[in-house]
Design a protein around this motif. Sequence first.
Motif, PDB file in Angstrom:
ATOM      1  N   GLU A 144      -3.599   1.238  -2.715  1.00 42.94           N
ATOM      2  CA  GLU A 144      -4.680   0.889  -1.561  1.00 42.94           C
ATOM      3  C   GLU A 144      -4.109   1.067  -0.329  1.00 42.94           C
ATOM      4  O   GLU A 144      -3.125   1.377  -0.325  1.00 42.94           O
ATOM      5  CB  GLU A 144      -4.811  -0.633  -1.894  1.00 42.94           C
ATOM      6  N   GLY A 145      -4.858   1.047   0.437  1.00 45.72           N
ATOM      7  CA  GLY A 145      -4.293   1.026   2.047  1.00 45.72           C
ATOM      8  C   GLY A 145      -4.004   2.378   2.302  1.00 45.72           C
ATOM      9  O   GLY A 145      -4.849   3.573   1.873  1.00 45.72           O
ATOM     10  N   LYS A 191      -3.804   5.672   0.035  1.00 40.12           N
ATOM     11  CA  LYS A 191      -4.870   6.270  -0.405  1.00 40.12           C
ATOM     12  C   LYS A 191      -5.667   6.615   0.253  1.00 40.12           C
ATOM     13  O   LYS A 191      -6.256   7.855   0.137  1.00 40.12           O
ATOM     14  CB  LYS A 191      -5.612   4.954  -1.174  1.00 40.12           C
ATOM     15  N   SER A 192      -5.583   6.225   1.644  1.00 38.53           N
ATOM     16  CA  SER A 192      -6.516   6.914   2.620  1.00 38.53           C
ATOM     17  C   SER A 192      -6.420   8.216   3.229  1.00 38.53           C
ATOM     18  O   SER A 192      -7.196   9.090   3.626  1.00 38.53           O
ATOM     19  CB  SER A 192      -7.016   5.977   3.774  1.00 38.53           C
ATOM     20  N   ASP A 214       0.724  -1.066  -0.003  1.00 38.10           N
ATOM     21  CA  ASP A 214       0.125   0.085   0.108  1.00 38.10           C
ATOM     22  C   ASP A 214       0.686   1.167   0.133  1.00 38.10           C
ATOM     23  O   ASP A 214       0.385   2.221  -0.248  1.00 38.10           O
ATOM     24  CB  ASP A 214      -1.243  -0.020   1.026  1.00 38.10           C
TER      25      ASP A 214
END
Length: 142
Positions: A22-23, A26-27, A6
């Motif tokens: 992702e992970g 991204k957040s 991520d």
Amino acid sequence: MGGFVDDASAVAPGELDLNAFEGLAKSMGIEIIEASAERVVARMPVKGNTQPYGVLHGGASCVLAETIGSVGSALHAGPDRIAMGIEISASHHRSATEGYVTGVATRLHGGRTLASYEIVISDDRDRRVCTARLTCAIRDQR
């Protein structure tokens, strides 16, 4: 954080979709703007990445620094090799309370088994918020 897909530190360059993390990356809203083995530029919103006092969290600066330093290291490593963060240090110079911060990772050393980057994080007014240094180990992909 090094070694997790991520944050791009364990992704081979041919597989690296720079804005499809992702992970954690991204957040946190990290967006890669430019990337090469020599220099990586990305930005991250301050909103959503703050401590209770409403200022950018120092850990968020470290996540941005490790993410872009790992991207540069993965690009430096080349096909069939991986880069994993093994050491990070950061000095926090001033707070950021709004807008975006921009990180610029510049390669300091690119060898066969190690890559090191200096990461300068600035606010929207081009004031330095943080200076970090990341070292990644480079290994053959299993």
